[in-house]
Scaffold this active site. Structure first.
Site, PDB file in Angstrom:
ATOM      1  CG  ASP A 125     -13.630   6.202   2.936  1.00 15.23           C
ATOM      2  OD1 ASP A 125     -13.332   6.315   1.731  1.00 15.23           O
ATOM      3  OD2 ASP A 125     -13.367   5.188   3.614  1.00 15.23           O
ATOM      4  CG  ASP A 139      -8.453   1.632   0.061  1.00 16.91           C
ATOM      5  OD1 ASP A 139      -7.995   2.421   0.902  1.00 16.91           O
ATOM      6  OD2 ASP A 139      -9.658   1.323  -0.013  1.00 16.91           O
TER       7      ASP A 139
HETATM    8  C1  DGJ Z   1     -11.835   2.608   1.680  1.00 15.11           C
HETATM    9  C2  DGJ Z   1     -11.874   3.619   0.580  1.00 15.11           C
HETATM   10  O1  DGJ Z   1     -11.591   4.883   1.070  1.00 15.11           O
HETATM   11  C3  DGJ Z   1     -13.239   3.568  -0.088  1.00 15.11           C
HETATM   12  O2  DGJ Z   1     -13.344   4.570  -1.036  1.00 15.11           O
HETATM   13  C4  DGJ Z   1     -13.428   2.221  -0.684  1.00 15.11           C
HETATM   14  O3  DGJ Z   1     -12.491   2.005  -1.689  1.00 15.11           O
HETATM   15  C5  DGJ Z   1     -13.322   1.156   0.401  1.00 15.11           C
HETATM   16  N1  DGJ Z   1     -12.085   1.287   1.134  1.00 15.11           N
HETATM   17  C6  DGJ Z   1     -13.396  -0.214  -0.189  1.00 15.11           C
HETATM   18  O4  DGJ Z   1     -13.148  -1.178   0.718  1.00 15.11           O
END
Ligand code: DGJ
Length: 751
Positions: A558, A488
């Site tokens: 997301d 991430d």
């Molecule tokens: C952002 C990501 O896109 C999510 O899927 C998740 O992993 C969160 N961060 C966790 O902090």
């Protein structure tokens, strides 16, 4: 004399007298020539034209009294009129330059002229950068031209590769300082394509966090239209891709040019239409925040741009990108392998979990057939919220007292693989890492330090920082059974400065940071070749061809809501293969938009991607669990073709209430059709869906029915997609009911 590699289907022909280069693979041609002043001009890019022909007449140099001329006595020759490959600033071309170099005396005037060239079979890698590649030299031919600025003794090595199997050209350039004085590269565009007219619709993929890669179009106009990122990542706001759709073309017919950047940092893509409707298409590192100090005897390698030409409209362009990125940009163990069906705990638990809770979620996942359990954020350091812990890559003692090794073994003991989330490039101030190395974050001395999600960016432009992160990740990966990581990256970069470098090098930090990211990825890939990496950047903030080299799939957004995903996945499919598009079924009401959509619709959307679940399956009813089991079986049966089949967009969510797309196996034996209706309607119209890519002669059976159709019927007459809303609203309609967020998955198999 003709120098040509006649063995390969992708050839580069050099005609000596007109000094003309012709890249040709039988479907496309890219033509350039060197003119009397040594300037490299573009003659043509498009559908293949005959070889061994002099195309010099395509240079248009009309007398225009208002122009600036290069030489006294020649009032026809003006850089302003020429379609160039490496245009420069300040000597008569008033458009945006492809290269701009500031010299010791402050001048930005250069004059790069042709010196020599090489033609060779195959393609070389770009040092330190991701790039398209070949497995055998006969897959491509490369032309490398050396252009020199005599005064400064700076060379530009321009490299063009034409592929045998893709209607695409890869272009990159390297700058070499052979002179005695340092210079500063202020602008360097990996792609510069001067097209003879402006009859194009410009298409870009734009959006925001959770609304990535929505399709936006506008017609080219005189002046500059551009998109860019200055966030340190390719970004959610704009994607490093642009298509130019020739007037009169559409999804399936007509000419389209697409360009994408094999790079994950700041970029600029622009189309400048000049006074005479010449269009200059550029793609490169964003000059804002960039400069590169080029000391004597040093060189700078700019990233690669890929430009595709299609005569089968936008869809033809997308199919070329899909195959090229999937098979000759992505690499490694997972490139061609079927991806595991995963369950990720983020939306199920966020930070509220312990080992038992995870095991209970994982057990249910195992029961339904999930193959990989992924533990997301919150497993490390003092990570009880997003204010602490980033940088401390050891198990959180309260949540996971027995550590990651024990958890991974428990999961593996159940018969599933185990995956783990990292955000390696970041640190919270409340962390041991920050307390030990406060100077490792990117910041400008004596200035405010902006934060994003309470976190700061580690300076991956510094080798010792990359080494430290590698060691920390290596320590976890080597000591537990980890088959997958989600990598991430959750913030944009600000106050960018590197305290370990002098003032001459501050313009390099954004780029050096991305080189550090690539180096880290490369080292992880090398040490753990069978580890599957899914890249992520607060959803789809670094969804680009660069990272695809190291991570064959990326979390697309997301936003896991099915209806929003119509648009996100449709837009993403413009460039990126379905094998790259991380897509999960999540809970309802949806966490991002509070929308309640049916489970089958959530599945029917996620099915067309790198599939998984993002919820606690324990919360589903028994009948839903039965549904999930069937879904998983369907994914197992068809994921190979989803990853490797030909993808067709049929109906756009940006144009109406219906979205539809389909995948066909290369042998045209099986077709999967996704059909989605956003809102239900009353007394709606009849609906017909015209399928694509089938074999006209073959007979297809609609799965789970006894209905058969010829390929010709499905493509020409169309498939009747009317539902209970067509013609009337009647819940007791004998044809069934229809509802908001309705969807269908139709499977056609050759009889
Ligand atoms: C952002 C990501 O896109 C999510 O899927 C998740 O992993 C969160 N961060 C966790 O902090």
């Amino acid at each position: 004399m003709i120098t040509t590699d006649t063995q390969a289907a992708a050839t580069v022909e050099y005609l000596k007298a007109p000094r003309q280069f012709h890249l040709n693979n039988g479907t496309i041609s890219y033509l350039m020539k060197v003119d009397k002043h040594g300037k490299l001009l573009n003659l043509y890019f498009g559908s293949a034209v005959p070889r061994e022909t002099n195309y010099a007449h395509l240079v248009e140099m009309l007398h225009r009294s208002t122009s600036v001329n290069t030489e006294l006595g020649d009032d026809r020759y003006s850089l302003e009129h020429l379609r160039q490959e490496l245009p420069e600033h300040g000597s008569g071309d008033f458009r945006d330059p492809a290269i701009q170099i500031k010299q010791a005396n402050g001048s930005e005037i250069t004059n790069f002229t042709y010196q020599t060239h090489k033609i060779y079979a195959g393609k070389k890698p770009l040092p330190g950068l991701p790039a398209s590649y070949v497995e055998n030299d006969d897959e491509a031919t490369t032309l490398e031209l050396t252009l020199t600025d005599d005064l400064t003794k700076i060379d530009v090595l321009l490299s063009y590769t034409i592929f045998r199997d893709f209607d695409a050209i890869a272009r990159s350039l390297e700058v070499v300082n052979r002179g005695e004085e340092a210079a500063v590269i202020e602008r360097i565009m990996s792609l510069n394509l001067d097209l003879p007219d402006a009859d194009y619709e410009w298409l870009q993929l734009s959006g925001a966090w959770s609304r990535e890669r929505n399709v936006k179009t506008r017609h080219l106009q005189q002046g500059t239209q551009s998109i860019s990122s200055a966030r340190g990542a390719s970004s959610q706001t704009q994607n490093p891709f642009v298509a130019l759709i020739k007037d009169g073309s559409n999804e399936f017919t007509g000419e389209t040019i697409g360009a994408t950047f094999v790079y994950s940092g700041n970029f600029l893509a622009s189309a400048e239409v000049d006074t005479w409707d010449v269009t200059r298409l550029q793609l490169g590192i964003n000059p804002q925040g960039f400069s590169w100090h080029l000391a004597p005897e040093t060189h700078f390698q700019a990233p690669e741009a890929l430009v595709v030409f299609s005569e089968q409209g936008l869809n033809g362009m997308s199919q070329t990108f899909h195959k090229l990125l999937r098979t000759r940009v992505a690499q490694g163990y997972w490139r061609d392998r079927e991806r595991p069906i995963l369950l990720n705990n983020w939306e199920a638990t966020q930070y509220d979990f312990d080992e038992n809770k995870l095991v209970s979620i994982a057990s249910k996942a195992k029961e339904v057939g999930v193959e990989l359990f992924v533990l997301d954020d919150g497993w490390f350091g003092e990570r009880n919220s997003d204010t602490a812990g980033l940088g401390d890559w050891y198990a959180n003692k309260e949540r996971l007292p027995k550590g990651i090794k024990s958890l991974s073994e428990r999961i593996e003991g159940m018969g599933m693989k185990f995956g783990l989330w990292f955000e390696p490039e970041m640190v919270n101030k409340d962390s041991e890492l920050y307390r030990a190395h406060p100077d490792w974050i990117i910041h400008t001395p004596d200035r405010n330090q902006s934060n994003g999600r309470n976190q700061f960016v580690l300076n991956l432009a510094r080798e010792e920082v990359v080494d430290h992160i590698f060691d920390a990740m290596d320590n976890i990966l080597s000591n537990a059974s980890i088959s997958y990581i989600k990598w991430d990256m959750n913030r944009s970069m600000t106050e960018v400065f590197d305290i370990s470098r002098s003032e001459h090098h501050q313009g390099e930090v954004f780029h050096r940071y991305i080189l550090g990211v690539y180096e880290l990825y490369r080292r992880i890939n090398q040490k753990f070749p069978e580890l599957l990496i899914e890249s992520c950047s607060a959803g789809g903030g670094r969804f680009d061809a660069g990272l695809l080299q190291y991570a064959p799939q990326a979390w697309a957004s997301d936003c896991s809501d099915a209806v929003e995903r119509y648009k996100i996945q449709y837009g993403t499919s413009m460039v990126y293969p379905l094998s790259a598009i991380g897509a999960h079924v999540s809970a309802v009401p949806n966490h991002q938009v509070n929308r309640v959509t049916p489970l089958d619709t959530r599945f029917n959307v996620a099915f067309f991607g790198a599939f998984g679940y993002e919820l606690d399956l324990n919360e589903l009813s028994e009948s839903e669990i039965e549904q999930v089991k069937k879904q998983i079986q369907l994914v197992k049966d068809y994921r190979g073709m989803i990853q490797q089949g030909d993808f067709y967009r049929l109906k756009s969510p940006f144009e109406g209430n219906i979205t539809s797309w389909m995948v066909v196996t290369p042998e045209k034996e099986t077709a999967l059709v996704g059909y989605y209706k956003t809102l239900n309607d009353v007394n709606g119209p009849y609906r017909r869906l015209y399928l694509k890519g089938l074999d006209e002669e073959k007979i297809y059976r609609l799965k789970s029915s006894d209905k058969t159709y010829s390929g010709k019927e499905l493509m020409k007459v169309g498939f009747v997609a009317s539902d209970a809303s067509s013609g009337e609203y009647c819940p007791s309609n004998p044809y069934g009911t229809s509802h908001d967020f309705d969807s269908k998955l139709w499977i056609f198999e050759v009889v």
